[in-house]
Design a protein around this motif. Structure first.
Motif, short mmCIF file in Angstrom:
data_model
loop_
_atom_site.label_atom_id
_atom_site.label_comp_id
_atom_site.label_asym_id
_atom_site.label_seq_id
_atom_site.Cartn_x
_atom_site.Cartn_y
_atom_site.Cartn_z
N UNK A 215 0.82 -1.22 0.00
CA UNK A 215 0.00 0.00 0.00
C UNK A 215 0.85 1.27 0.00
N UNK A 216 2.18 1.10 0.07
CA UNK A 216 3.11 2.23 0.12
C UNK A 216 2.73 3.21 1.23
N UNK A 217 2.43 2.64 2.40
CA UNK A 217 2.04 3.43 3.56
C UNK A 217 3.04 3.24 4.68
N UNK A 218 3.23 4.31 5.46
CA UNK A 218 4.09 4.26 6.64
C UNK A 218 3.34 4.88 7.82
N UNK A 219 3.31 4.16 8.92
CA UNK A 219 2.67 4.62 10.15
C UNK A 219 3.74 4.77 11.23
N UNK A 220 3.65 5.83 12.03
CA UNK A 220 4.59 5.99 13.14
C UNK A 220 3.81 6.32 14.42
N UNK A 221 4.38 5.90 15.56
CA UNK A 221 3.81 6.24 16.86
C UNK A 221 4.84 6.01 17.95
N UNK A 222 4.55 6.51 19.15
CA UNK A 222 5.36 6.23 20.33
C UNK A 222 4.49 5.48 21.34
N UNK A 223 5.10 4.65 22.16
CA UNK A 223 4.35 3.86 23.12
C UNK A 223 3.98 4.68 24.35
N UNK A 224 2.95 4.25 25.11
CA UNK A 224 2.52 4.99 26.30
C UNK A 224 3.49 4.82 27.46
N UNK A 225 3.31 5.65 28.50
CA UNK A 225 4.08 5.51 29.73
C UNK A 225 3.63 4.26 30.47
N UNK A 226 4.52 3.70 31.24
CA UNK A 226 4.21 2.51 32.04
C UNK A 226 4.64 2.78 33.48
N UNK A 227 3.80 2.41 34.44
CA UNK A 227 4.13 2.63 35.85
C UNK A 227 3.90 1.35 36.64
N UNK A 228 4.91 0.96 37.43
CA UNK A 228 4.79 -0.19 38.33
C UNK A 228 4.60 0.35 39.74
N UNK A 229 3.44 0.05 40.35
CA UNK A 229 3.10 0.55 41.68
C UNK A 229 3.52 -0.43 42.77
N UNK A 230 3.67 0.11 44.00
CA UNK A 230 3.95 -0.68 45.21
C UNK A 230 5.30 -1.37 45.16
N UNK A 231 6.32 -0.62 44.74
CA UNK A 231 7.68 -1.15 44.71
C UNK A 231 8.14 -1.52 46.12
N UNK A 232 7.71 -0.74 47.12
CA UNK A 232 8.17 -0.94 48.49
C UNK A 232 7.24 -1.84 49.28
N UNK A 233 5.93 -1.60 49.18
CA UNK A 233 4.97 -2.29 50.04
C UNK A 233 3.70 -2.61 49.26
N UNK A 234 3.13 -3.77 49.50
CA UNK A 234 1.88 -4.14 48.84
C UNK A 234 2.13 -4.96 47.59
N UNK A 235 1.05 -5.29 46.89
CA UNK A 235 1.15 -6.10 45.68
C UNK A 235 1.51 -5.22 44.49
N UNK A 236 2.51 -5.66 43.73
CA UNK A 236 2.91 -4.92 42.53
C UNK A 236 1.79 -4.95 41.50
N UNK A 237 1.54 -3.80 40.87
CA UNK A 237 0.59 -3.76 39.75
C UNK A 237 1.00 -2.69 38.76
N UNK A 238 0.54 -2.85 37.53
CA UNK A 238 1.01 -2.03 36.41
C UNK A 238 -0.15 -1.27 35.78
N UNK A 239 0.12 -0.03 35.41
CA UNK A 239 -0.82 0.70 34.56
C UNK A 239 -0.04 1.40 33.45
N UNK A 240 -0.73 1.64 32.35
CA UNK A 240 -0.16 2.37 31.21
C UNK A 240 -1.02 3.60 30.99
N UNK A 241 -0.39 4.71 30.68
CA UNK A 241 -1.16 5.93 30.49
C UNK A 241 -0.43 6.88 29.54
N UNK A 242 -1.20 7.81 28.99
CA UNK A 242 -0.63 8.79 28.06
C UNK A 242 -1.32 8.73 26.71
#
Length: 467
Positions: A215-242
């Motif tokens: 199709x002679x097409x080019x698409x570009x993008x950047x990936x969203x931010x990623x955050x890992x919560x509770x590094x110190x205490x609690x259960x680790x969980x991940x969210x992506x945003x942006x």
């Protein structure tokens, strides 16, 4: 799975929504192949990919990440040496290759005649590329300078090569190509990690470029931010945003996707919403779903009508949710997922995540695809470049459950890398990349690492001795 119906009926824990699914009239639906993943076994004379790791995940219960990170608040973490127990047995180059798990979406986009249909499938691919990060709280190994990773999947019609092209800052470049010259997918990533007290934030700086050659097409993008919560205490969980903007440089069409932060009451957890607009900025399709589950497309007028009616009927439930919101005390509690994606009538299913194997939680929360990435297939070792991740002794030791050997080898390799850098500095030598060069992305005009070519000629005489 042999049919479109079976593909859409994959078990994901979702309620059945088949009545709302609409296929593109001229789409070729490529099954997300259920490749048999044996543990290097032979069945009827055919070798099968493994479906498990050699050893279960190493327990982190007796290790404190706080003792390492407490002096690093607000700092960039790429220079911080982390104990191997916080890793997963993959290099970042291998983790990056997980973008290719849903390659059937690229094949589908190649088969579509309408540019808007292609854009929405490309948007689904961009979302699917980050889906494997769900619950993946282990840190991939930092690639050594000059490290490579090759992934060839003939049954999926592509091959990929990646290389660690810079150590400070850490930059990983990759290039995937169709075996039938249908597409090229490439990019370079400079992951910036920062510790903010209770969480680690990852910014995947770098541009993804997908070229649909027919199709002679080019698409570009950047990936969203990623955050890992509770590094110190609690259960680790991940969210992506942006906000992720996907641009079709050939037509001027654009898709704007909003990866929503979970919010105070967790209502937006994992949600992705956006729209496709043409070059005159007219909104043509609305895209919605969750990056952990599925993505749908619907006509903007239908979407707006549905949202208006939903707003009227949802006022009471909104009050109820506000009254019963969670309160995070010591830890950033992960809100319970309130519901799966509510499908708007008339929507087309673009993508649904492939279910993870039942033993995934004991295997670093790997997908079936990830389980195979560090496997040495029969006869592969003599074909690989000596710099391939599969040949790294620290990753191999961790995969086999030998934490002491993994730690010893990791320290040895890092010291070998430092010694090589000191020698180059003494001799005033510059590091020379082998398979990629720093150039200009022809579609964005920005600086980018581009594939030089030649890797699959199997001439590795100039490869460095990094292990």
């Amino acid at each position: 799975m042999n049919s479109e119906e079976e593909f859409y009926d994959a078990e994901t824990g979702l309620e059945s929504d088949d009545s709302c699914e609409v296929s593109f009239k001229d789409a070729l639906v490529f099954d997300s192949k259920q490749v048999s993943h044996g543990s290097a076994t032979q069945e009827n004379g055919v070798w099968e990919r493994r479906k498990t790791l050699p050893a279960e995940m190493i327990s982190r219960n007796n290790f404190s990440v706080w003792s390492i990170l407490k002096k690093c608040i607000g700092m960039e973490l790429s220079k911080i040496a982390m104990p191997v127990v916080f890793n997963e047995p993959l290099s970042f180059l291998q983790r990056m290759s997980e973008y290719m798990e849903h390659t059937h979406l690229i094949h589908q986009a190649c088969s579509l005649s309408d540019s808007m249909d292609r854009m929405q499938v490309v948007a689904a691919f961009a979302v699917s590329a980050v889906a494997s990060q769900w619950e993946r709280t282990g840190k991939p190994f930092n690639p050594l300078l000059g490290e490579t990773y090759e992934l060839t999947r003939e049954e999926e019609g592509y091959r990929l090569i990646s290389e660690q092209v810079s150590h400070h800052p850490p930059i990983s470049a990759f290039h995937a190509q169709s075996l039938k010259q249908e597409f090229e997918f490439h990019g370079s990533i400079y992951p910036k990690l920062k510790f903010w007290g209770k969480s680690v934030e990852a910014e995947p700086k770098g541009t993804m470029t997908l070229e649909l050659l027919k199709h002679k097409e080019a698409y570009t993008w950047t990936n969203p931010m990623c955050c890992v919560h509770n590094i110190i205490l609690g259960k680790l969980w991940i969210e992506q945003y942006g906000t992720v903007e996907i641009v079709n440089h050939s037509t001027g069409d654009k898709c704007v996707l909003n990866f929503k932060p979970c919010g105070m009451f967790g209502k937006e957890l994992h949600k992705v919403e956006g729209h496709i607009q043409d070059k005159s900025k007219k909104k043509r399709r609305v895209i919605y779903g969750k990056w952990t589950e599925c993505m749908y497309s619907v006509d903007p007028k239908v979407y707006d009508t549905y949202k208006k009616s939903d707003k009227k009927s949802g006022s009471d439930s909104k009050k109820l949710k506000q009254e019963h919101g969670f309160e995070g005390e010591e830890a950033d509690e992960m809100p319970e997922v309130q519901e799966t994606v509510t499908v708007i009538p008339g929507s087309a299913l673009l993508w649904r995540i492939t279910p993870r194997p039942p033993h995934s939680a004991q295997m670093y929360n790997f997908t079936s695809f990830a389980m195979t990435l560090n496997e040495l297939e029969p006869g592969m070792e003599r074909l690989l470049a000596p710099t391939d991740c599969r040949l790294r002794p620290d990753i191999r030791a961790m995969e086999n459950g030998d934490i002491d050997s993994a730690s010893t080898e990791k320290e040895r390799l890092e010291e070998k890398q430092r010694a090589a850098r000191r020698e180059r500095s003494k001799d005033e030598e510059e590091w020379s990349t082998r398979w990629f060069h720093l150039g200009t992305n022809p579609h964005t005009g920005a600086e980018d690492w581009l594939y030089t070519g030649g890797y699959f000629d199997r001439n590795y005489t100039d490869c460095p001795n990094i292990y």
